[in-house]
Design an enzyme around this catalytic site. Structure first.
Site, PDB file in Angstrom:
ATOM      1  N   GLU A 114       1.521  -7.643  10.790  1.00 12.88           N
ATOM      2  CA  GLU A 114       0.330  -8.298  10.242  1.00 12.88           C
ATOM      3  C   GLU A 114       0.011  -9.587  10.993  1.00 12.88           C
ATOM      4  OE1 GLU A 114      -0.138  -7.151   5.663  1.00 12.88           O
ATOM      5  OE2 GLU A 114       1.776  -8.142   6.079  1.00 12.88           O
ATOM      6  N   GLU A 134       6.538  -0.845   4.049  1.00 14.97           N
ATOM      7  CA  GLU A 134       6.486  -1.436   2.715  1.00 14.97           C
ATOM      8  C   GLU A 134       6.690  -0.409   1.603  1.00 14.97           C
ATOM      9  OE1 GLU A 134       4.640  -4.551   5.297  1.00 14.97           O
ATOM     10  OE2 GLU A 134       4.623  -2.361   5.222  1.00 14.97           O
TER      11      GLU A 134
END
Length: 260
Positions: A114, A134
């Site tokens: 990210e 995740e």
């Protein structure tokens, strides 16, 4: 090179280039909240001498993702607050005044991806491996991947990466648009520094318009995008530095020779 340093983020100046380094190699540069808060403050108000920046990391890995030890006992409100801090920080990098080049190696995982995704140019060592695991940890991306990584690779491929948590190797990352260039082995930082130094020689207003306007134009209807482009051209090309550079170019090559 001049340098200052906090315990977890290295900050240095090399000519007109700022070098921001994740500095937790013993933890594979897992990103804690204090690190992202410092990145947010730095890119919101970078040193005046910087005309470009490199985002790098100590050790064999760019970042193994979030420091999950911080997230064991957070309330929904706590998680929301951290996610919004990430959004402010990544927006400060992405939409600030500095072109940012990322030097990537080893693990570029979860929150590490990210953060890397907001750089304007990404250069990967052949050792780089990218993933969004995740779902396997029972969590969801919160640092902007659903928007920014999705824009790089498309929503369908993003869903596949998140559902499987698989590693994307450097050559595939280049092919699908996660990175722009592959360096020689061990060479991503040197190539990023050289490229950032080259970018820093551009007219600052031109650089700022490139990194500020293009994403906005991409979200506009075509007619609005073209009108915005005309406004940007008018603003940049009448700047004092633009005039001086064009006069120098025309004096060197003669009129009518084109831009090259």
């Amino acid at each position: 090179m001049t340098a200052s340093r906090s315990p977890e983020i290295g900050i240095a100046t090399q000519g007109a280039v700022g070098v921001v380094t994740l500095s937790r190699p013993a933890k594979r540069n897992a990103i804690c909240t204090e690190m992202i808060r410092e990145i947010c403050a730095l890119f919101a108000d970078p040193p005046a001498a910087w005309r470009a920046a490199v985002l790098a990391a100590q050790g064999d890995h760019f970042s193994a993702g979030l420091d999950l030890a911080e997230h064991r006992a957070r309330t929904p409100a706590d998680v929301m607050a951290v996610s919004r801090l990430w959004h402010r920080a990544t927006q400060a990098v992405r939409a600030g005044r500095l072109p940012v080049v990322a030097a990537l190696q080893g693990s570029v995982i979860g929150a590490g991806l990210e953060l890397a995704a907001v750089a304007h140019v990404r250069i990967a060592d052949p050792s780089a491996r990218f993933s969004l695991p995740e779902a396997r940890r029972g969590i969801f991306v919160g640092g902007g991947a659903s928007v920014r990584v999705g824009r790089l690779v498309g929503a369908s491929r993003l869903a596949e990466m998140m559902l499987t948590g698989r590693e994307v190797e450097a050559e595939e990352a280049l092919r699908i648009g996660l990175v722009h260039r592959l360096s020689a082995p061990g060479g991503s930082l040197a190539e990023a520094l050289a490229l950032a130094a080259e970018i820093a020689t551009n007219a600052p207003l031109s650089n700022q318009m490139i990194i500020g306007a293009l994403e906005e134009i991409a979200d506009m209807p075509q007619s609005a995008g073209l009108y915005t482009e005309a406004l940007a051209a008018a603003f940049v090309q009448t700047d004092g530095e633009a005039k001086a550079r064009m006069e120098a170019f025309l004096g060197r090559k003669g009129s009518g020779d084109g831009e090259g």
